[in-house]
Design an enzyme around this catalytic site. Structure first.
Site, PDB file in Angstrom:
ATOM      1  N   ALA A   1       0.863  -1.162  -0.167  1.00  0.00           N
ATOM      2  CA  ALA A   1      -0.630   0.036  -0.144  1.00  0.00           C
ATOM      3  C   ALA A   1       0.691   1.000   0.117  1.00  0.00           C
ATOM      4  O   ALA A   1       2.165   1.335  -0.150  1.00  0.00           O
ATOM      5  CB  ALA A   1      -0.986  -0.187   0.691  1.00  0.00           C
ATOM      6  N   HIS A   2       0.338   2.922  -0.103  1.00  0.00           N
ATOM      7  CA  HIS A   2       0.874   2.998   0.240  1.00  0.00           C
ATOM      8  C   HIS A   2       1.440   3.988   0.948  1.00  0.00           C
ATOM      9  O   HIS A   2       1.318   3.723   1.922  1.00  0.00           O
ATOM     10  CB  HIS A   2      -0.595   4.442  -0.633  1.00  0.00           C
TER      11      HIS A   2
END
Length: 193
Positions: free
Chosen positions: A101-102
């Site tokens: 994820a980010h």
């Protein structure tokens, strides 16, 4: 064909296989391997709930950086950072179907097996080994050298006082095995009564 977006940088001797997508402004180091169907630099899951119940998209303005000698498996996704960088350190290996994820940081020489995932802004230390289908919650850190058994669920930061963890929620390996054995013994006793 592979897609390589504008402003992306690929280091020497990096190989990109068919159907991989490298979104704009992604930075990839030397001797990396990006397998078929991998997606690097797509938007992270960033939404802000609104008073009317809708979700407003938060712009994902950061980038993805892969240092040298990283390998990314088929159909693995690495989200761009909301701000700053999602970074995969030198020599890390990501199996097929891994979700990063980010704003995540994957440590040098770490490895993640298939169907494992790590949520936003989490940090995986140097040399960590993550078993298949393990899940790591966002905004936590795993210290260097930790191993997660398959299907381990991590909901808090972990220190390397215990190098191996398993279960959900994650427990030191031996503690979790002891707990499983006690539960199994209790179930057998109940079955005979």
């Amino acid at each position: 064909y592979a897609y390589i977006g504008d402003g992306s940088i690929l280091g020497d001797n990096t190989v990109v296989f068919p159907h991989a997508t490298i979104c704009p402004e992604t930075i990839i180091g030397k001797r990396c391997i990006i397998h078929a169907g991998a997606r690097l630099g797509g938007d992270g899951f960033g939404f802000a709930p609104q008073p009317d119940g809708t979700m407003r998209k938060i712009p994902q303005l950061g980038t993805v950086v892969l240092e040298d000698d990283v390998e990314v498996g088929s159909n693995t996704t690495i989200d761009r950072a909301t701000l700053g960088e999602t970074i995969i350190r030198r020599g890390a290996k990501l199996d097929n179907l891994v979700q990063i994820a980010h704003n995540v940081e994957i440590g040098e020489g770490a490895a993640m097996a298939a169907q494992s995932g790590i949520a936003g802004s989490a940090k995986l230390g140097k040399g960590c080994l993550i078993g298949g289908q393990a899940g790591i919650a966002g905004h936590i850190a795993l210290e260097d050298g930790i191993t997660l058994d398959a299907q381990t669920g991590v909901n808090r930061s972990l220190s390397n006082t215990s190098k191996m963890y398993r279960g959900s929620p994650a427990q030191p390996f031996r503690d979790q095995l002891r707990s499983e054995n006690q539960r199994s013994s209790q179930q057998k006793r109940l079955a005979y009564t």
